[in-house]
Write an enzyme that holds these catalytic residues in place. Structure first.
Site, short mmCIF file in Angstrom:
data_model
loop_
_atom_site.label_atom_id
_atom_site.label_comp_id
_atom_site.label_asym_id
_atom_site.label_seq_id
_atom_site.Cartn_x
_atom_site.Cartn_y
_atom_site.Cartn_z
N PRO A 289 0.61 -1.25 -0.02
CA PRO A 289 0.16 0.01 0.04
C PRO A 289 0.93 1.12 0.03
CG PRO A 289 0.13 -0.89 2.20
CD PRO A 289 0.88 -1.87 1.57
N ASP A 470 6.22 2.65 1.47
CA ASP A 470 5.07 1.62 1.96
C ASP A 470 4.67 2.13 3.21
OD1 ASP A 470 3.90 -0.47 3.27
OD2 ASP A 470 5.42 -2.03 2.39
N HIS A 471 3.15 2.37 3.26
CA HIS A 471 2.65 3.04 4.36
C HIS A 471 2.59 2.10 5.53
CE1 HIS A 471 0.65 6.62 6.03
NE2 HIS A 471 0.08 6.98 4.56
N ARG A 472 2.86 0.90 5.39
CA ARG A 472 2.72 -0.42 6.41
C ARG A 472 3.93 0.06 7.36
NH1 ARG A 472 2.70 -5.51 3.03
NH2 ARG A 472 4.50 -4.49 2.10
#
Length: 500
Positions: A289, A470-472
């Site tokens: 994401p 990566d937004h994680r």
């Protein structure tokens, strides 16, 4: 009688399942030694020279240049030379005396050493494969004879029937070996579709999609006659070969695309580097994401600083990318969340176990365009190098990848990537993260733009930095903090370098 040994194409690194045979370095009848390069193959990572684990005479070459070879399939057959065959006969010491006797002893000792090396191998490992090292002797018991016949039944480097086996017994043994081979070549997801290497090759050469071929053999086995029938029904296809390093295109005559109604001019197989890039990019888009932040940067001071260095040292001044790489590695130390890897796997309880791995150091990748496609070599421990040292590594690795000689370690060990797409004359791009990394920094072209400096309008050297992350693994604050740090360093390179 000396038994021919069949060398199977080894795993060339990171679980690669195939490689394209570029050219043979030996021919049938040539004498080869242990670890002598015998073939040059191209994998999805690089061009590799494959060494021979056997010494002797080349009996058969199992492939033609330009052919895609499957890992685990026969590559070359070698008949061991008489000198390299291990026997249990005692070594006879010459009777001569004096210098002649000494020379004979040395020759005997050298021969025994050679035989020992042939038994144990050199120990030189080709990624994921190698001739045995140490002093242990590789033993093969007689009961495994039948298994070895089945294992190499498709290569037919020698008569696989035991001596004295004739008539119905021989035919039965051959049939059993072929059946066992076919069971090993089942196509995943195609129940009953069993395809021999010969049939697969025929289908590939004529552009036949085996997924749409109905097998006429037992349990849906796709036979040679099935492929021949499909070739007869298909439009005339004329293959056009180019050099092994170029993309092979298949000219299609009188073929029409069903969806558009337009004629098809070429079919270009996706393989090698392009195939690996496609798979990697697809996985990145599917699993990560991602989010993107960007900023315009006044690079005038950096451009002027490098111009001054180049004037005093024309050949030794680092390039602009080397300075940016130095700022990036420093920024990753301040914002280590972008120098990580996200791992998701099923745990012992059946749930989803997730981890973020942090690294002690930075392996900085940089995108390089080559004749074989886009590749990303990485500078190992880049955070410990100066701008000048980074420049040296960037130049070295660029030359290596363009020659197709980069190792899997040089191409697959990065933790963060810089993509300088400004060399293509574009200002910005939301780059796709180089999986399994978690971020990529894009650098646009440096051009003259109107800019407000010290309250006045001026023409400045401006570039755009784009960070996809990566937004994680982190939030926007971390991403923005890192991007701002690199931007500030570019705008004030002198003070930034003093602090590094």
């Amino acid at each position: 009688m000396t038994e021919t040994k069949v060398f199977l194409l080894p795993d060339l690194g990171e679980g690669l399942t195939e490689a394209e045979l570029l050219n043979w370095l030996v021919a049938v009848g040539d004498e080869v030694r242990v670890d002598q390069p015998i073939a040059e193959v191209e994998t999805a990572k690089s061009v590799v020279e494959v060494p021979s684990p056997y010494a002797g005479t080349v009996a058969e070459l199992h492939g033609e240049p330009g052919q895609t070879m499957d890992v685990g399939k026969p590559l070359i057959s070698v008949t061991p030379s008489v000198e390299s065959v291990v026997t249990n006969d005692p070594v006879l010491e010459p009777v001569e005396t004096g210098p002649v006797k000494a020379e004979a002893k040395e020759a005997t000792a050298a021969a025994e050493t050679y035989r020992t090396e042939e038994r144990t191998g050199s120990g030189n490992v080709l990624i994921g494969y190698g001739t045995p090292g140490g002093t242990a002797t590789v033993r093969r018991t007689r009961p495994r004879r039948a298994a070895s016949l089945v294992e190499h039944a498709d290569s037919k480097p020698f008569d696989s029937r035991p001596i004295g086996t004739t008539g119905e017994a021989a035919n039965k043994l051959t049939t059993e070996a072929d059946d066992a081979l076919l069971r090993r070549t089942r196509v995943p997801g195609k129940l009953g579709a069993v395809i021999s290497p010969l049939v697969r090759r025929m289908a590939k050469e004529h552009g036949v999609d085996l997924g749409h071929v109905q097998g006429s053999g037992e349990s849906g086995l796709i036979m040679r006659r099935d492929v021949e029938a499909a070739i007869t029904k298909a439009p005339s296809v004329e293959p056009v070969e180019t050099t092994a390093l170029e993309t092979r295109r298949v000219e299609t005559r009188h073929a029409t695309d069903a969806r558009t109604g337009l004629g098809i001019t070429t079919r270009t197989p996706v393989r090698g580097v392009r195939k690996a890039v496609a798979a990697n990019m697809s996985r990145s888009r599917t699993e990560i994401p991602e989010a993107t932040v960007w900023v315009d940067v006044d690079a005038t001071a950096l451009v002027e600083m490098r111009a001054g260095l180049k004037k005093s040292d024309p050949d030794g001044a680092p390039g602009l990318l080397a300075f940016i790489a130095r700022f990036v590695t420093a920024g990753l130390k301040k914002f280590p969340g972008l120098n990580t890897r996200f791992i998701s796997a099923e745990d012992t309880s059946g749930g989803d176990s997730q981890e973020i791995l942090s690294f002690d150091g930075v392996n900085l990748g940089f995108a390089a365009q080559t004749a074989r496609g886009l590749v990303v070599p990485s500078i190992r421990n880049a955070d410990s190098l100066s701008a000048r040292e980074l420049d040296t590594e960037i130049r070295r690795l660029t030359a290596v990848v363009r020659d197709g000689k980069a190792t899997p370690a040089e191409l697959g060990s990065g933790t963060f990537t810089v993509n300088n797409y400004g060399v293509f004359g574009v200002d910005g791009s939301a780059a796709i993260i180089n999986y399994p990394e978690v971020a990529i920094l894009g650098v646009g072209r440096i051009i003259d733009k109107p800019w407000v400096a010290d309250g006045e309008l001026a023409v400045r050297k401006v570039t755009e930095l784009t960070l996809t992350f990566d937004h994680r693994v982190c939030d926007g604050g971390t991403a923005a903090g890192f991007l701002r740090y690199v931007a500030d360093a570019i705008e004030n390179p002198g003070s930034a370098l003093v602090d590094l």
